[in-house]
Scaffold this motif. Structure first.
Motif, PDB file in Angstrom:
ATOM      1  N   SER A   1      27.114  29.951  49.595  1.00 13.92           N
ATOM      2  CA  SER A   1      28.416  30.614  49.469  1.00 13.92           C
ATOM      3  C   SER A   1      29.412  29.759  48.677  1.00 13.92           C
TER       4      SER A   1
ATOM      5  N   SER B   1      31.201  30.528  45.029  1.00 11.44           N
ATOM      6  CA  SER B   1      32.665  30.552  44.880  1.00 11.44           C
ATOM      7  C   SER B   1      33.144  29.597  43.800  1.00 11.44           C
TER       8      SER B   1
ATOM      9  N   GLU C   1      34.755  33.035  53.010  1.00 10.58           N
ATOM     10  CA  GLU C   1      35.624  33.966  52.256  1.00 10.58           C
ATOM     11  C   GLU C   1      37.005  33.362  51.985  1.00 10.58           C
TER      12      GLU C   1
ATOM     13  N   GLU D   1      36.442  31.098  49.088  1.00 12.95           N
ATOM     14  CA  GLU D   1      36.272  31.874  47.856  1.00 12.95           C
ATOM     15  C   GLU D   1      37.633  32.184  47.223  1.00 12.95           C
TER      16      GLU D   1
END
Ligand code: PEP
Ligand code: MN
Length: 344
Positions: A116, A120, A317, A320
């Motif tokens: 992840s 990002s 998230e 990100e």
């Protein structure tokens, strides 16, 4: 070096200071003012030890004209240094985006987090296998097994890796698995450890001690540089303060301050500096705006399960969103974010 004599210093005391200066192979240049007499000292830097002269009767003060961190100083190297971490450059206009969990916990978790943060925009993966914990009963890290996981995960996702070493006896082992060795805040003045990592050629991420001045940080960098390892990256990660609202006090001014004193790259770690996910994004951006050469952030996909520093972890998230803002800001400041190739 300049030696300032007390206003009542006797002729005998002045002559004694001159003799001491000359006995160390340096020359003394006496200048008598109406109120104060000063002695300018010129000579071999290694002999310029202020405390030695400060202790002489009749001496009021000793001032060093050149900084003691001679290799770390801008005088030694007027251009910014660029440190290459497994193909990712830090400094001289190159921005590091270091991200990952506080501790390596399992291969699966490391893989999910690495995937992840890489997606990002992170370019270096972090994770601790040896954790410096206040309590001996707290999670201490996976040790060598964790280092193997970090290495494999980094290679799989095309990310060089950084991990902490706490024990001089483990430097060889950690060096074997990592692209960059982290010296944590608690060990910034562990001079045996600094000397040990200085005798490798691995890049070193040197974190500022929580009660260390900027000059203390540069003196610690000097230990590493003086052993022959030029690959040092400084890290501002907050200092102790009186206010328990944040974990530490983020000293953003340390970034331009270091830039004015040293050629070494300096990055910021808003995770440990604030200890609060709501404060990490603005402080990360402030660090980049202040001229930092990188941002170091802890990310975890399930903070409530984290073995250490869960409360300050950003969710993937959240990272990100922040990473996109960092990239925009980096572009505004003309910084490049480079990536390493995936290892097959
Ligand atoms: C860490 O990076 O997880 C860490 C322990 O950092 P610091 O040494 O800055 O507290
Ligand atoms: Mn941590």
């Amino acid at each position: 070096m300049i030696i300032i004599l007390k206003s009542g210093a006797t002729e005998e005391q002045i002559q004694h200071v001159i003799e001491r200066v000359e006995s160390h192979g340096m020359s003394a240049h006496l200048s008598r003012g109406t109120h104060r007499t000063i002695i300018g000292v010129v000579g071999e830097k290694s002999q310029l030890q202020p405390a030695r002269f400060q202790a002489i009767a009749g001496v009021a003060d000793v001032i060093l004209v050149m900084p003691s961190y001679k290799l770390a100083s801008l005088d030694a190297h007027p251009e910014p240094s660029i440190v290459d971490v497994g193909g990712v450059k830090i400094g001289g206009g190159n921005l590091a985006m270091i991200a990952g969990p506080c501790a390596i916990e399992s291969a699966e978790r490391m893989d999910a987090i690495a995937k992840s943060v890489r997606a990002s925009g992170a370019n270096i993966l972090r994770g601790g296998a040896f954790k410096p914990r206040t309590s001996p009963y707290a999670y201490q890290g996976m040790g060598e097994e964790g280092l193997k996981i970090l290495r494999e995960t980094g290679d799989r996702h095309g990310m060089p890796v950084v991990t902490e070493v706490m024990d001089p006896r483990r430097v060889e082992m950690v060096e074997h698995y990592t692209d960059m060795i982290q010296i944590g805040a608690r060990n910034m003045q562990n001079f045996v450890l600094l000397t040990e990592v200085g005798s490798t050629k691995k890049p070193v991420l040197l974190k500022r001690g929580m009660s260390a001045t900027v000059v203390d940080l540069l003196m610690s960098a000097e230990y590493i540089l003086s052993q022959g390892n030029p690959n040092v990256v400084l890290c501002e990660r907050g200092v102790k303060s009186f206010d328990p609202a944040t974990r530490n006090l983020f000293d953003v001014a340390a970034v331009p301050l270091c830039k004015g004193l040293s050629h070494l790259p300096i990055i910021v770690d808003p995770s440990h500096a604030t200890g609060r996910p709501d404060l990490i994004p603005p402080c990360a951006l402030a660090g980049v705006a202040a001229g930092a050469d990188g941002v170091h952030i802890e990310v975890h996909n399930c903070p409530e399960d984290a073995m250490s520093d869960g409360p300050q972890a950003l969710l993937p998230e959240q990272y990100e969103k922040l990473a996109a803002q960092i990239r925009d800001l980096a572009a505004l400041f003309g910084k490049t974010i480079g990536y390493a190739r995936k290892k097959s």
